[in-house]
Write a protein that holds these residues in place. Sequence first.
Motif, PDB file in Angstrom:
ATOM      1  N   ALA A  94       5.002   0.053  22.333  1.00  0.00           N
ATOM      2  CA  ALA A  94       4.861   1.407  22.872  1.00  0.00           C
ATOM      3  C   ALA A  94       3.796   1.457  23.962  1.00  0.00           C
ATOM      4  CB  ALA A  94       4.516   2.381  21.744  1.00  0.00           C
ATOM      5  N   SER A  95       2.707   0.705  23.789  1.00  0.00           N
ATOM      6  CA  SER A  95       1.640   0.690  24.799  1.00  0.00           C
ATOM      7  C   SER A  95       2.113   0.100  26.105  1.00  0.00           C
ATOM      8  CB  SER A  95       0.435  -0.093  24.265  1.00  0.00           C
ATOM      9  OG  SER A  95      -0.069   0.494  23.087  1.00  0.00           O
ATOM     10  N   LEU A  96       2.903  -0.976  26.030  1.00  0.00           N
ATOM     11  CA  LEU A  96       3.425  -1.591  27.250  1.00  0.00           C
ATOM     12  C   LEU A  96       4.363  -0.637  27.987  1.00  0.00           C
ATOM     13  CD1 LEU A  96       4.093  -5.229  26.002  1.00  0.00           C
ATOM     14  CD2 LEU A  96       2.323  -4.482  27.612  1.00  0.00           C
ATOM     15  N   ILE A  97       5.220   0.037  27.234  1.00  0.00           N
ATOM     16  CA  ILE A  97       6.142   0.993  27.870  1.00  0.00           C
ATOM     17  C   ILE A  97       5.360   2.103  28.559  1.00  0.00           C
ATOM     18  CG2 ILE A  97       7.890   2.747  27.403  1.00  0.00           C
ATOM     19  CD1 ILE A  97       9.024   0.942  25.260  1.00  0.00           C
ATOM     20  N   ILE A  98       4.364   2.656  27.861  1.00  0.00           N
ATOM     21  CA  ILE A  98       3.566   3.744  28.439  1.00  0.00           C
ATOM     22  C   ILE A  98       2.791   3.258  29.659  1.00  0.00           C
ATOM     23  CG2 ILE A  98       1.640   5.308  28.000  1.00  0.00           C
ATOM     24  CD1 ILE A  98       2.581   5.434  25.081  1.00  0.00           C
ATOM     25  N   ALA A  99       2.220   2.051  29.558  1.00  0.00           N
ATOM     26  CA  ALA A  99       1.421   1.522  30.667  1.00  0.00           C
ATOM     27  C   ALA A  99       2.273   1.309  31.917  1.00  0.00           C
ATOM     28  CB  ALA A  99       0.745   0.221  30.245  1.00  0.00           C
ATOM     29  N   PHE A 100       3.433   0.654  31.761  1.00  0.00           N
ATOM     30  CA  PHE A 100       4.285   0.386  32.915  1.00  0.00           C
ATOM     31  C   PHE A 100       4.882   1.673  33.480  1.00  0.00           C
ATOM     32  CE2 PHE A 100       4.427  -4.025  31.289  1.00  0.00           C
ATOM     33  CZ  PHE A 100       4.093  -4.684  32.462  1.00  0.00           C
ATOM     34  N   ALA A 101       5.296   2.575  32.567  1.00  0.00           N
ATOM     35  CA  ALA A 101       5.859   3.834  33.053  1.00  0.00           C
ATOM     36  C   ALA A 101       4.786   4.663  33.758  1.00  0.00           C
ATOM     37  CB  ALA A 101       6.455   4.619  31.880  1.00  0.00           C
ATOM     38  N   GLY A 102       3.599   4.748  33.160  1.00  0.00           N
ATOM     39  CA  GLY A 102       2.522   5.506  33.794  1.00  0.00           C
ATOM     40  C   GLY A 102       2.105   4.908  35.128  1.00  0.00           C
ATOM     41  N   ARG A 103       2.064   3.588  35.202  1.00  0.00           N
ATOM     42  CA  ARG A 103       1.683   2.936  36.461  1.00  0.00           C
ATOM     43  C   ARG A 103       2.712   3.215  37.552  1.00  0.00           C
ATOM     44  NH1 ARG A 103       0.746  -3.562  37.065  1.00  0.00           N
ATOM     45  NH2 ARG A 103       0.274  -3.594  39.303  1.00  0.00           N
ATOM     46  N   TRP A 104       3.975   3.128  37.204  1.00  0.00           N
ATOM     47  CA  TRP A 104       5.015   3.350  38.206  1.00  0.00           C
ATOM     48  C   TRP A 104       4.967   4.786  38.719  1.00  0.00           C
ATOM     49  CZ3 TRP A 104       9.141   6.406  39.271  1.00  0.00           C
ATOM     50  CH2 TRP A 104      10.011   5.959  40.267  1.00  0.00           C
ATOM     51  N   PHE A 105       4.869   5.762  37.775  1.00  0.00           N
ATOM     52  CA  PHE A 105       4.864   7.154  38.202  1.00  0.00           C
ATOM     53  C   PHE A 105       3.611   7.487  39.003  1.00  0.00           C
ATOM     54  CE2 PHE A 105       8.008   7.745  34.753  1.00  0.00           C
ATOM     55  CZ  PHE A 105       8.979   8.387  35.497  1.00  0.00           C
ATOM     56  N   LEU A 106       2.478   6.882  38.677  1.00  0.00           N
ATOM     57  CA  LEU A 106       1.261   7.121  39.429  1.00  0.00           C
ATOM     58  C   LEU A 106       1.387   6.615  40.865  1.00  0.00           C
ATOM     59  CD1 LEU A 106      -1.694   8.050  39.520  1.00  0.00           C
ATOM     60  CD2 LEU A 106      -2.348   5.764  38.690  1.00  0.00           C
ATOM     61  N   VAL A 107       1.891   5.392  40.989  1.00  0.00           N
ATOM     62  CA  VAL A 107       2.058   4.814  42.327  1.00  0.00           C
ATOM     63  C   VAL A 107       3.101   5.591  43.123  1.00  0.00           C
ATOM     64  CG1 VAL A 107       2.796   2.740  43.573  1.00  0.00           C
ATOM     65  CG2 VAL A 107       1.286   2.537  41.597  1.00  0.00           C
ATOM     66  N   TYR A 108       4.194   5.945  42.455  1.00  0.00           N
ATOM     67  CA  TYR A 108       5.255   6.679  43.148  1.00  0.00           C
ATOM     68  C   TYR A 108       4.745   8.047  43.598  1.00  0.00           C
ATOM     69  CZ  TYR A 108       9.888   8.542  44.132  1.00  0.00           C
ATOM     70  OH  TYR A 108      10.971   9.091  44.743  1.00  0.00           O
ATOM     71  N   TRP A 109       3.944   8.698  42.752  1.00  0.00           N
ATOM     72  CA  TRP A 109       3.396  10.007  43.120  1.00  0.00           C
ATOM     73  C   TRP A 109       2.450   9.879  44.311  1.00  0.00           C
ATOM     74  CZ3 TRP A 109      -1.764  11.641  42.824  1.00  0.00           C
ATOM     75  CH2 TRP A 109      -1.973  12.985  43.102  1.00  0.00           C
ATOM     76  N   ARG A 110       1.620   8.841  44.322  1.00  0.00           N
ATOM     77  CA  ARG A 110       0.721   8.634  45.460  1.00  0.00           C
ATOM     78  C   ARG A 110       1.515   8.343  46.732  1.00  0.00           C
ATOM     79  NH1 ARG A 110      -4.669   7.947  44.449  1.00  0.00           N
ATOM     80  NH2 ARG A 110      -5.318   7.793  42.262  1.00  0.00           N
ATOM     81  N   GLU A 111       2.581   7.612  46.601  1.00  0.00           N
ATOM     82  CA  GLU A 111       3.410   7.314  47.774  1.00  0.00           C
ATOM     83  C   GLU A 111       4.049   8.584  48.315  1.00  0.00           C
ATOM     84  OE1 GLU A 111       5.427   5.365  50.816  1.00  0.00           O
ATOM     85  OE2 GLU A 111       3.693   4.802  49.600  1.00  0.00           O
TER      86      GLU A 111
END
Length: 345
Positions: free
Chosen positions: A303-320
């Motif tokens: 669950a931590s890996l899923i949250i980490a990768f999903a959160g990282r992707w959405f953070l980067v995508y939002w900044r982009e």
Amino acid sequence: MLPLPWLVYRFMPPASPRHYRLRIAWLSSTQSVKSGTLRNQRKILRLIVGSWIWVLLVIATSHPQWIGEPQPLPNKGRDLMLAVDISGSMQMDDMVLHEERTDRLTAVKEIVSDFVLRREGDRLGLIVFGTQAYLHVPITHDRKTVSAQLNEIELRMAGDQTAIGDAIGLGIKRLKDQPEEGRILILLTDGANTAGAIDPLQAAQLAASQQLKIYTIGIGADELEVETLFGLTRRINPSQDLDEVTLRNIASTTGGNYFRARSTEELDAIYRELDRLEPVEQQSQVFRPRHSLIYWPLLLIFASLIIAFAGRWFLVYWREQASTPEGDTVPEFNSAKGKESPWNY
């Protein structure tokens, strides 16, 4: 194991960034002003997530378990079969139970039920016999079931006569596949053998050859006062049909004992004497059930890996998205031109 990553970081030479680096190519072209802050944030996030996952991995490899309460392990007990006469003569009310006169079968039910419940660790079964012999409860460790079924038997369920030989034969049949040591049959009757296809003494000889020990109990008072048709009182012997000679021979042939129960007190004393002659095996071992909990840290890692990768992707995508001028589009992956998308890690 917990300080191992820090020790590696502290004492091992750093890896070359040229060969070991996880990068998002399209991120390097955006937010150059804030790149230092972003790198620091990502570094802290990686440290937190990595430490958390490492702790969970260490917990998982330690194989955590939930240990239950200690439970006794019974030693190998005896295979004990009870044979109870339920012929018509067992309705004779020459027993006294709780200061009230009662029939023989009712007294037997109460006293034998207590005996059954005391035999913790033994396997018990129940045979009832009258004109025929029937297996009422097969051999089992469930003493409560044997006691309950004993209390449900009724007079004349198997007929009015008494087939002692058949009851012994059925006991031999049901115990022959059990270990030779500890085969015991306790036969209780108030009469003589008047039915059945097997002679009691022949059945006893067969039981002795099968290493089956038989304890016999003759039940019934020697004297009973009854009122005549004219209101007079006379004394009778309600146990005149009891064949004590045959019961003694059955017991001696198989290495058992014969007992005479003229009252409920004597009957209770007999079953307590049987407890002494054939003592219950003592509890010498215990075990504690174990339930593995390893799946909990593994699920948390997943669950931590899923949250980490999903959160990282959405953070980067939002900044982009925030850094893209209005009207422009986010570059898409094109294998021919070498462009990359947010999914390229």
